[in-house]
Structures are given as C-alpha cells and as structure tokens.
Motif scaffolding. Structure first.
Motif, PDB file in Angstrom:
ATOM      1  N   SER A 171       0.824  -1.213   0.000  1.00  0.00           N
ATOM      2  CA  SER A 171       0.000   0.000   0.000  1.00  0.00           C
ATOM      3  C   SER A 171       0.854   1.257   0.000  1.00  0.00           C
ATOM      4  N   ALA A 172       2.117   1.138   0.479  1.00  0.00           N
ATOM      5  CA  ALA A 172       3.041   2.272   0.468  1.00  0.00           C
ATOM      6  C   ALA A 172       3.764   2.406  -0.868  1.00  0.00           C
ATOM      7  N   GLY A 173       3.453   1.516  -1.807  1.00  0.00           N
ATOM      8  CA  GLY A 173       4.016   1.620  -3.145  1.00  0.00           C
ATOM      9  C   GLY A 173       5.151   0.680  -3.449  1.00  0.00           C
ATOM     10  N   HIS A 174       5.502  -0.204  -2.524  1.00  0.00           N
ATOM     11  CA  HIS A 174       6.629  -1.115  -2.734  1.00  0.00           C
ATOM     12  C   HIS A 174       6.208  -2.339  -3.545  1.00  0.00           C
ATOM     13  N   GLN A 175       7.082  -2.735  -4.467  1.00  0.00           N
ATOM     14  CA  GLN A 175       6.868  -3.964  -5.221  1.00  0.00           C
ATOM     15  C   GLN A 175       8.056  -4.914  -5.114  1.00  0.00           C
ATOM     16  N   ARG A 176       9.240  -4.366  -4.928  1.00  0.00           N
ATOM     17  CA  ARG A 176      10.435  -5.198  -4.727  1.00  0.00           C
ATOM     18  C   ARG A 176      10.634  -5.378  -3.218  1.00  0.00           C
ATOM     19  N   ILE A 177       9.966  -6.392  -2.687  1.00  0.00           N
ATOM     20  CA  ILE A 177       9.983  -6.649  -1.244  1.00  0.00           C
ATOM     21  C   ILE A 177      10.772  -7.933  -0.979  1.00  0.00           C
ATOM     22  N   ALA A 178      11.816  -7.815  -0.200  1.00  0.00           N
ATOM     23  CA  ALA A 178      12.642  -8.975   0.144  1.00  0.00           C
ATOM     24  C   ALA A 178      12.358  -9.415   1.571  1.00  0.00           C
ATOM     25  N   MET A 179      12.816 -10.610   1.892  1.00  0.00           N
ATOM     26  CA  MET A 179      12.601 -11.185   3.218  1.00  0.00           C
ATOM     27  C   MET A 179      13.925 -11.709   3.765  1.00  0.00           C
ATOM     28  N   LEU A 180      14.238 -11.337   4.999  1.00  0.00           N
ATOM     29  CA  LEU A 180      15.439 -11.832   5.664  1.00  0.00           C
ATOM     30  C   LEU A 180      15.008 -12.783   6.771  1.00  0.00           C
ATOM     31  N   MET A 181      15.337 -14.060   6.586  1.00  0.00           N
ATOM     32  CA  MET A 181      14.892 -15.106   7.506  1.00  0.00           C
ATOM     33  C   MET A 181      16.019 -15.496   8.451  1.00  0.00           C
ATOM     34  N   GLY A 182      15.710 -15.589   9.731  1.00  0.00           N
ATOM     35  CA  GLY A 182      16.665 -16.124  10.691  1.00  0.00           C
ATOM     36  C   GLY A 182      16.492 -17.625  10.822  1.00  0.00           C
ATOM     37  N   ARG A 183      17.446 -18.269  11.456  1.00  0.00           N
ATOM     38  CA  ARG A 183      17.362 -19.725  11.657  1.00  0.00           C
ATOM     39  C   ARG A 183      16.546 -19.999  12.926  1.00  0.00           C
ATOM     40  N   PHE A 184      15.238 -19.835  12.762  1.00  0.00           N
ATOM     41  CA  PHE A 184      14.317 -20.056  13.866  1.00  0.00           C
ATOM     42  C   PHE A 184      13.805 -21.498  13.820  1.00  0.00           C
ATOM     43  N   SER A 185      12.834 -21.801  14.655  1.00  0.00           N
ATOM     44  CA  SER A 185      12.285 -23.151  14.684  1.00  0.00           C
ATOM     45  C   SER A 185      11.639 -23.480  13.346  1.00  0.00           C
ATOM     46  N   PRO A 186      11.568 -24.761  12.987  1.00  0.00           N
ATOM     47  CA  PRO A 186      10.924 -25.140  11.729  1.00  0.00           C
ATOM     48  C   PRO A 186       9.497 -24.634  11.620  1.00  0.00           C
ATOM     49  N   TYR A 187       8.771 -24.643  12.738  1.00  0.00           N
ATOM     50  CA  TYR A 187       7.376 -24.171  12.699  1.00  0.00           C
ATOM     51  C   TYR A 187       7.296 -22.695  12.330  1.00  0.00           C
ATOM     52  N   VAL A 188       8.037 -21.848  13.040  1.00  0.00           N
ATOM     53  CA  VAL A 188       7.984 -20.402  12.787  1.00  0.00           C
ATOM     54  C   VAL A 188       8.504 -20.083  11.392  1.00  0.00           C
ATOM     55  N   THR A 189       9.633 -20.671  11.019  1.00  0.00           N
ATOM     56  CA  THR A 189      10.217 -20.402   9.700  1.00  0.00           C
ATOM     57  C   THR A 189       9.252 -20.770   8.587  1.00  0.00           C
ATOM     58  N   SER A 190       8.673 -21.947   8.675  1.00  0.00           N
ATOM     59  CA  SER A 190       7.757 -22.407   7.633  1.00  0.00           C
ATOM     60  C   SER A 190       6.510 -21.539   7.559  1.00  0.00           C
ATOM     61  N   PRO A 233      22.119  -4.809  -8.074  1.00  0.00           N
ATOM     62  CA  PRO A 233      21.634  -3.731  -8.962  1.00  0.00           C
ATOM     63  C   PRO A 233      20.122  -3.531  -8.866  1.00  0.00           C
ATOM     64  N   ASP A 234      19.398  -4.628  -8.672  1.00  0.00           N
ATOM     65  CA  ASP A 234      17.942  -4.546  -8.552  1.00  0.00           C
ATOM     66  C   ASP A 234      17.530  -4.695  -7.088  1.00  0.00           C
ATOM     67  N   ARG A 235      18.237  -3.966  -6.231  1.00  0.00           N
ATOM     68  CA  ARG A 235      18.006  -4.122  -4.796  1.00  0.00           C
ATOM     69  C   ARG A 235      16.534  -3.870  -4.460  1.00  0.00           C
ATOM     70  N   PRO A 236      16.058  -4.491  -3.376  1.00  0.00           N
ATOM     71  CA  PRO A 236      14.677  -4.277  -2.954  1.00  0.00           C
ATOM     72  C   PRO A 236      14.472  -2.867  -2.402  1.00  0.00           C
ATOM     73  N   SER A 237      13.235  -2.415  -2.450  1.00  0.00           N
ATOM     74  CA  SER A 237      12.904  -1.124  -1.841  1.00  0.00           C
ATOM     75  C   SER A 237      12.357  -1.305  -0.429  1.00  0.00           C
ATOM     76  N   ALA A 238      12.114  -2.556  -0.040  1.00  0.00           N
ATOM     77  CA  ALA A 238      11.613  -2.841   1.308  1.00  0.00           C
ATOM     78  C   ALA A 238      12.102  -4.222   1.730  1.00  0.00           C
ATOM     79  N   VAL A 239      12.353  -4.382   3.024  1.00  0.00           N
ATOM     80  CA  VAL A 239      12.782  -5.671   3.576  1.00  0.00           C
ATOM     81  C   VAL A 239      11.928  -6.001   4.791  1.00  0.00           C
ATOM     82  N   PHE A 240      11.375  -7.210   4.782  1.00  0.00           N
ATOM     83  CA  PHE A 240      10.682  -7.750   5.948  1.00  0.00           C
ATOM     84  C   PHE A 240      11.645  -8.693   6.651  1.00  0.00           C
ATOM     85  N   ALA A 241      11.980  -8.388   7.899  1.00  0.00           N
ATOM     86  CA  ALA A 241      12.909  -9.209   8.678  1.00  0.00           C
ATOM     87  C   ALA A 241      12.134 -10.056   9.680  1.00  0.00           C
TER      88      ALA A 241
END
Length: 331
Positions: A171-190, A233-241
C-alpha cells in the motif's frame, strides 16, 4: 501383586497426581466428572483414599515447569520472558509453584525435580516431549506446533502478521519486497515463509531465491546478509525481517551503503521488542501479545491438571502491526 501407587491412580483416571490429591483432600476444588473418574480408578485398583492422601503428602509438589526450548537461550530472553510473565500472572493466587529454566539446563538437573506439568516454550524436541508424556506429565506447547503430538498449543498468528506486513508495504508503493529469515524453529520459519510467498503471489509479485535470504539470528550475520541483498543492482525497496534483531542488521547495512530510511529502503521487523522505539528511525514491527500467550498457557495447564477433556489443541493469538517511521513514507 504390587501395592497400587498414586501414579497408578493418575494413569488409570487420566488426570495428574495433583488432581488425584485434590480429589481426596479438597474435592470441592475438582469438577464432578473428574471426581467420578478418580474415585472409579481408585476403586478399581483397590486403593484407599487415606493411602492416597499419605502418598501425596510425601510426593506431591504442585510445581509446574516453564522451559525455554531455544539454542543458546537464557531466561532473560525478552520474547520468552514476556510469555513467562503471563504464566506467572495466572499462577499467582493458585497453589502452583513455577520453576523457570531452559530445556538444556533442565535435562542436566531434572533428576531432583518433581513436577505436575510442563510448559515448553519454543522449539521443543520430540524426545523431550515424549519423555514427559512417558512420565504422565501434562504438556502445553507455546510458540510451536509439534507434528505427531496431540497437545495444547498456543501460537501467535504468524500468517496474519506476515499478511499485515506485506499489505502495508504494498500500500506504500513497494513492489520489490525482500525477506530476511533467521534460523528459527521449523514451525515459525515455515509459517512465515509460506505466508510471505502466498501474499506476494496474491498481489502479482514474485520472490526469487536471492530475494529471500537465510542468516543466523545475530545482528552481525543479519548485517552481512543485508549488505549482499542491498548491493544488488535490482536491490529491494523494502525488507521484511523475521525479528527485530535481524531488522536492526538491515538498517545497519543500509546506512553503510548510504541508503536513507525510509526514503530509499523501508524496513519492518517482527515481535515489537523494546528496542523498536529506540532505533532511528523507529522500527515498524508486528506486535505479539506474549503475556496473553503465557496466560493461556497457564489456563490450559490448570484445566489439564483438573482433568478437563475439552482443552483446545490449537489457540491462535492475534497480532497487529505497529507502523513507525522505518516504513511510513510512501515511495
């Protein structure tokens, strides 16, 4: 034939030893259906109530353990400490004592501890769960679901939280959204990974392999992973951690690369920890009601110890996105 023990009555009636004790010492504290089951088990075993009372006087502990099941965890871990606070709130005013430890420490010292129930917080291993069940000790899981076990589980709405994050960023206009995942439990990660992919696809957005990175849970690993991600070069404009520590690593990497927050990069975390309002800019994050999760743990445990058969096997606690300056500006 061996003389029946209090544990035989517990196993046959399907309730804890604490409930057996209360049934014969303070029956008014036990629901009628449970009393009938305990009395029937005692009669079938030819066990006298007075013998039960004496046994319980020697062996009954009324102790419940709260164990943090997370590698390298301490009891000061903010997320689980907040859950534990909720457990303590509900335990206060009852006859139960609360023992707090990590699963790692417990396995080294548990021989001297007698407990009536256990709350396993986080990534509890199957062998640990099985060991408690073998001892006829009621188990409640929190922040986890364990395949193959029919146990009460209290979890946050992981998928709902991810949906709120992605919807906010789109809604803020982002389309290149990346995700940074930590090594959490299988349940949370999945749960979070699958929800992220699902919401992105629903909105016609794709996520390639380089747009969903995995790293360790510390800020250094998060910073290094984010530097790789943001140097593309095509870096994301937003990251969900996946949590606020990882989000802090993303913000640190962004500053090293000269990116402005949130003008050049929006960042959103998960857990809404105490560090969120301390960052500059303040960090948007999913708020998890940890105290409510803890309260539900104790409520479910008390019901199990009272012999209840209708304790929910899955309880999902709602979450909500706290929007702050790290993601507020539109593109």
């Amino acid at each position: 034939m061996d003389t029946p023990t209090i544990y035989d009555v517990s196993r046959l009636s399907g309730v804890s030893t604490a409930t057996v004790s209360r049934t014969f010492t303070t029956p008014d504290r036990v629901r009628e259906s449970t009393r009938r089951r305990v009395y029937a088990a005692a009669e079938a075993l030819h066990y006298q109530p007075s013998a039960i009372a004496r046994a319980m006087a020697r062996q009954q502990t009324d102790k419940i353990a709260f164990l943090i099941c997370k590698e390298g965890a301490t009891i000061l871990d903010e997320f689980y400490a907040s859950i534990c606070e909720g457990v303590m709130r509900r335990a206060n005013g009852t006859n139960y004592q609360l023992l707090i430890s990590t699963a790692e420490e417990w396995t080294r010292t548990a021989q001297s501890k007698q407990i009536e129930g256990v709350i396993l917080a986080g990534n509890a291993q199957a062998d640990l769960i099985s060991e408690f069940q073998r001892q006829n000790i009621p188990v409640v899981l929190v922040n986890n679901r364990a395949a193959g076990f029919n146990l009460p589980c209290i979890v946050a709405d992981e998928a709902g939280g991810v949906r709120q994050v992605v919807s906010h960023l789109i809604s803020a206009g982002h389309q290149r959204i990346a995700m940074l995942m930590g090594r959490f439990s299988p349940y949370v990660t999945s749960a979070r990974y699958n929800a992220f992919l699902s919401v992105m696809r629903e909105n016609g957005l794709s996520v390639d392999e380089s747009g969903a990175l995995m790293c360790d849970r510390d800020i250094q690993s998060a910073t290094e992973a984010a530097l790789r991600l943001l140097s593309r070069p095509d870096r994301p404009s937003a990251v969900f951690a996946f949590n606020d520590v990882l989000a802090a690593g993303v913000m640190k990497a962004a500053r090293r690369l000269g990116l402005r927050l949130p003008e050049d990069l929006a960042v959103v975390g998960f857990d809404d920890s105490s560090v969120c309002p301390m960052m500059e800019p303040e960090l948007s994050s999913i708020h998890v009601d940890c105290r409510r999760m803890g309260e539900l743990c104790m409520e479910h445990m008390a019901a199990l110890l009272d012999g209840a058969q209708d304790v929910p096997r899955l309880t999902v606690v709602p979450v909500n996105l706290k929007i702050r300056a790290s993601s507020r500006a539109a593109i």
